[in-house]
Design an enzyme around this catalytic site. Structure first.
Site, PDB file in Angstrom:
ATOM      1  N   GLU A 145       7.928  11.134  -0.268  1.00  0.00           N
ATOM      2  CA  GLU A 145       6.501  11.206  -0.599  1.00  0.00           C
ATOM      3  C   GLU A 145       6.186  10.800  -2.039  1.00  0.00           C
ATOM      4  O   GLU A 145       5.027  10.736  -2.415  1.00  0.00           O
ATOM      5  CB  GLU A 145       5.963  12.607  -0.278  1.00  0.00           C
ATOM      6  CG  GLU A 145       5.912  12.818   1.230  1.00  0.00           C
ATOM      7  CD  GLU A 145       5.344  14.167   1.629  1.00  0.00           C
ATOM      8  OE1 GLU A 145       4.387  14.626   0.973  1.00  0.00           O
ATOM      9  OE2 GLU A 145       5.872  14.770   2.577  1.00  0.00           O
ATOM     10  N   HIS A 147      12.875  -2.395  -3.524  1.00  0.00           N
ATOM     11  CA  HIS A 147      12.126  -2.432  -4.779  1.00  0.00           C
ATOM     12  C   HIS A 147      12.880  -3.315  -5.775  1.00  0.00           C
ATOM     13  O   HIS A 147      14.094  -3.171  -5.925  1.00  0.00           O
ATOM     14  CB  HIS A 147      11.967  -1.009  -5.335  1.00  0.00           C
ATOM     15  CG  HIS A 147      11.160  -0.980  -6.590  1.00  0.00           C
ATOM     16  ND1 HIS A 147       9.787  -1.106  -6.581  1.00  0.00           N
ATOM     17  CD2 HIS A 147      11.520  -0.881  -7.884  1.00  0.00           C
ATOM     18  CE1 HIS A 147       9.339  -1.068  -7.834  1.00  0.00           C
ATOM     19  NE2 HIS A 147      10.370  -0.934  -8.644  1.00  0.00           N
ATOM     20  N   ARG A 173       0.842  -1.198   0.000  1.00  0.00           N
ATOM     21  CA  ARG A 173       0.000   0.000   0.000  1.00  0.00           C
ATOM     22  C   ARG A 173       0.875   1.245   0.000  1.00  0.00           C
ATOM     23  O   ARG A 173       1.985   1.238   0.525  1.00  0.00           O
ATOM     24  CB  ARG A 173      -0.877   0.024   1.254  1.00  0.00           C
ATOM     25  CG  ARG A 173      -2.030  -0.954   1.172  1.00  0.00           C
ATOM     26  CD  ARG A 173      -2.806  -0.956   2.455  1.00  0.00           C
ATOM     27  NE  ARG A 173      -3.333   0.358   2.816  1.00  0.00           N
ATOM     28  CZ  ARG A 173      -4.417   0.921   2.286  1.00  0.00           C
ATOM     29  NH1 ARG A 173      -5.099   0.291   1.354  1.00  0.00           N
ATOM     30  NH2 ARG A 173      -4.826   2.101   2.687  1.00  0.00           N
ATOM     31  N   ASN A 196      12.611   1.139   1.976  1.00  0.00           N
ATOM     32  CA  ASN A 196      11.847   0.242   1.116  1.00  0.00           C
ATOM     33  C   ASN A 196      12.803  -0.553   0.245  1.00  0.00           C
ATOM     34  O   ASN A 196      13.892  -0.083  -0.076  1.00  0.00           O
ATOM     35  CB  ASN A 196      10.908   1.054   0.213  1.00  0.00           C
ATOM     36  CG  ASN A 196      10.045   0.164  -0.670  1.00  0.00           C
ATOM     37  OD1 ASN A 196       9.520  -0.864  -0.220  1.00  0.00           O
ATOM     38  ND2 ASN A 196       9.891   0.537  -1.942  1.00  0.00           N
TER      39      ASN A 196
HETATM   40  C1  GRF Z   1       9.865  -8.137  -3.174  1.00  0.00           C
HETATM   41  O1  GRF Z   1      10.165  -8.423  -4.512  1.00  0.00           O
HETATM   42  C2  GRF Z   1      10.103  -6.680  -2.883  1.00  0.00           C
HETATM   43  O2  GRF Z   1      11.159  -6.135  -3.601  1.00  0.00           O
HETATM   44  C3  GRF Z   1       8.804  -6.050  -3.311  1.00  0.00           C
HETATM   45  O3  GRF Z   1       7.816  -6.968  -2.947  1.00  0.00           O
HETATM   46  C4  GRF Z   1       8.381  -8.269  -2.877  1.00  0.00           C
HETATM   47  C5  GRF Z   1       8.128  -8.758  -1.487  1.00  0.00           C
HETATM   48  O4  GRF Z   1       8.540 -10.078  -1.299  1.00  0.00           O
HETATM   49  N1  GRF Z   1       8.656  -4.737  -2.725  1.00  0.00           N
HETATM   50  P1  GRF Z   1       8.578 -10.686   0.157  1.00  0.00           P
HETATM   51  O5  GRF Z   1       7.188 -10.521   0.748  1.00  0.00           O
HETATM   52  O6  GRF Z   1       9.609  -9.953   0.952  1.00  0.00           O
HETATM   53  O7  GRF Z   1       8.923 -12.133  -0.050  1.00  0.00           O
END
Ligand code: GRF
Length: 204
Positions: free
Chosen positions: A142, A109, A91, A107
């Site tokens: 943000e 990504h 989210r 985070n």
């Molecule tokens: C990962 O690929 C992360 O980079 C992305 O969502 C996925 C989460 O995987 N934001 P997990 O729940 O940590 O296995």
């Protein structure tokens, strides 16, 4: 002892990678104080419980984004967290939440930002035809998938790859760099110049 709060929505493999790093003492005097999921059935909730980590399920449904985020902030404060790690938390966070914890939210990504922001980053990379992709740990600001970059890792995109193959290859690197980035931030041996996060080893 530094305390980490982890926000998840799914299987939680990055959360487990952080928990393993704590267990193996690869992280500077830290512990995961709480794992919060907005989805009750998220696999990561059980994985956290199996590891003896406190969990909370905070359902976002029926609340505004900020109401939900205020509930999460209250839970995080209850556990006195120093750092918040998004690990497959699906989210967007409200501006209110992000301003409450400046440079305290990370985070991960699954692309080399700034390429391929948002959902299905691995599929976007395949479709675009890049020969290399990877993953990025960054501070959350943000804008979506935008804050200052702490760590990146590169993986090749191979001719026979489908989305699953590429995601798996990237995930191995995610698990490594997330623990490294958290350790760096908790250890405080870095400085931020504009968008650049400079580690102490890079001649501060
Ligand atoms: C990962 O690929 C992360 O980079 C992305 O969502 C996925 C989460 O995987 N934001 P997990 O729940 O940590 O296995």
């Amino acid at each position: 002892m530094k305390k980490i709060g982890v926000l998840i929505s799914g299987r939680g493999s990055n959360m487990v990678a952080l928990a393993d790093a704590v267990r193996d003492r690869r992280m500077a005097d830290a512990e995961i104080a709480v794992v919060i999921s907005n989805i009750a059935s998220a696999g990561g909730v059980v994985k956290a419980q199996e590891r003896g980590i406190a969990t909370a399920v905070l359902d976002h449904r029926g609340k505004t984004r900020e109401e939900h985020d205020r509930a999460m902030a209250a839970e995080l404060r209850k556990h006195e967290v120093d750092l918040i790690c998004l690990a497959g938390y699906m989210r967007l966070l409200s501006p209110w939440f992000i301003r409450e914890f400046p440079y305290r939210i990370l985070n991960i990504h699954p692309s080399l930002l700034p390429a391929f922001t948002g959902l299905n980053a691995q599929a976007q990379a395949l479709e675009y035809g890049v020969k290399f992709s990877g993953c990025t740990v960054h501070f959350v600001d943000e804008e979506l998938d935008h804050g200052a970059i702490i760590r990146q890792a590169v993986v090749p995109v191979l001719p026979q790859d489908d989305e699953h193959d590429l995601a798996e290859r990237i995930l191995v690197e995610e698990h490594k760099i997330y623990a490294e980035a958290v350790s760096l931030v908790l250890g405080g041996k870095y400085k931020i110049e504009g968008r650049r996060v400079l580690e102490a080893t890079e001649s501060l």
